[in-house]
Scaffold this motif. Structure first.
Motif, PDB file in Angstrom:
ATOM      1  N   THR A  45      -1.203  47.696 -18.463  1.00  0.00           N
ATOM      2  CA  THR A  45      -2.015  48.626 -17.684  1.00  0.00           C
ATOM      3  C   THR A  45      -3.308  47.938 -17.306  1.00  0.00           C
ATOM      4  N   LEU A  84      -3.677  55.745 -13.294  1.00  0.00           N
ATOM      5  CA  LEU A  84      -3.480  55.083 -14.573  1.00  0.00           C
ATOM      6  C   LEU A  84      -4.045  55.929 -15.711  1.00  0.00           C
ATOM      7  N   LYS A 132      -1.603  58.728 -16.400  1.00  0.00           N
ATOM      8  CA  LYS A 132      -0.429  58.268 -17.145  1.00  0.00           C
ATOM      9  C   LYS A 132      -0.768  58.038 -18.609  1.00  0.00           C
ATOM     10  N   ARG A 133      -1.918  57.436 -18.860  1.00  0.00           N
ATOM     11  CA  ARG A 133      -2.323  57.204 -20.255  1.00  0.00           C
ATOM     12  C   ARG A 133      -2.617  58.520 -20.956  1.00  0.00           C
TER      13      ARG A 133
END
Length: 184
Positions: free
Chosen positions: A110, A153, A156-157
């Motif tokens: 990531t 991102l 998603k995390r």
């Protein structure tokens, strides 16, 4: 009306005063870069810290559960006498292992991609303010795209962190329940 196309210094026919547009674009660019820093560095750093803590917690839970299995169920005969606590404990260990794997996946691969701009036109002979303005607009647009990617991102995390949280809570609860069943 300003153009967004970059022109060669030799192609610039008349010099228009772009100072107001450039000033506004520079202020917007500065705000966009501050927002980018907040999203791509600060928030991701906080998430990495939380995920790292969840990883340590899942490893600690796994170690405690392995220790309990080795002490409580030293042999297969002991496991056969009390199979229910052992089965629940194995389910608890699987949940902790799932949380560990989700955390490792969330921490790796990531990266935030920085955008790099070339500002050759700003230092070339025959500097054109229109080019400066066009470059600033392009930089603002690229920064906005990078912020959007960073938000994706982060989302998603965040989803991974919520999954880890649920798996760890389930693991702790089933581990305690397994211990309770063992001592009944």
């Amino acid at each position: 009306m300003p153009t967004e196309e970059l022109k060669s210094p030799s192609q610039a026919p008349l010099e228009k005063d772009w100072s107001k547009e450039i000033e506004i674009a520079e202020a917007l660019c500065k705000q966009a870069l501050e927002s980018y820093k907040q999203v791509s560095i600060d928030r991701l750093s906080i998430q990495q810290t939380v995920i790292r803590n969840y990883l340590w917690l899942s490893v600690t839970i796994l170690a405690a559960e392995f220790a309990f299995i080795s002490k409580a169920f030293g042999s297969l005969e002991s496991f056969l006498v009390h199979p229910c606590p052992g089965i629940v404990l194995v389910i608890s260990m699987i949940a902790a292992l799932v949380a560990l794997l989700i955390g490792i996946r969330a921490m790796t691969g990531t990266n935030i991609y920085d955008h790099v701009e070339v500002f050759d036109y700003l230092t070339a002979d025959g500097y054109d303010q229109g080019n400066h303005y066009a470059i600033l607009k392009k930089k603002i647009r690229n920064t906005k795209e990078s912020i959007d990617k960073a938000y994706n991102l982060i989302h998603k995390r965040g989803t991974s962190m919520r999954k880890m949280n649920k798996a760890l809570i389930f693991s702790v609860c089933t581990g305690v329940f397994s211990t309770f069943l063992f001592f009944i």
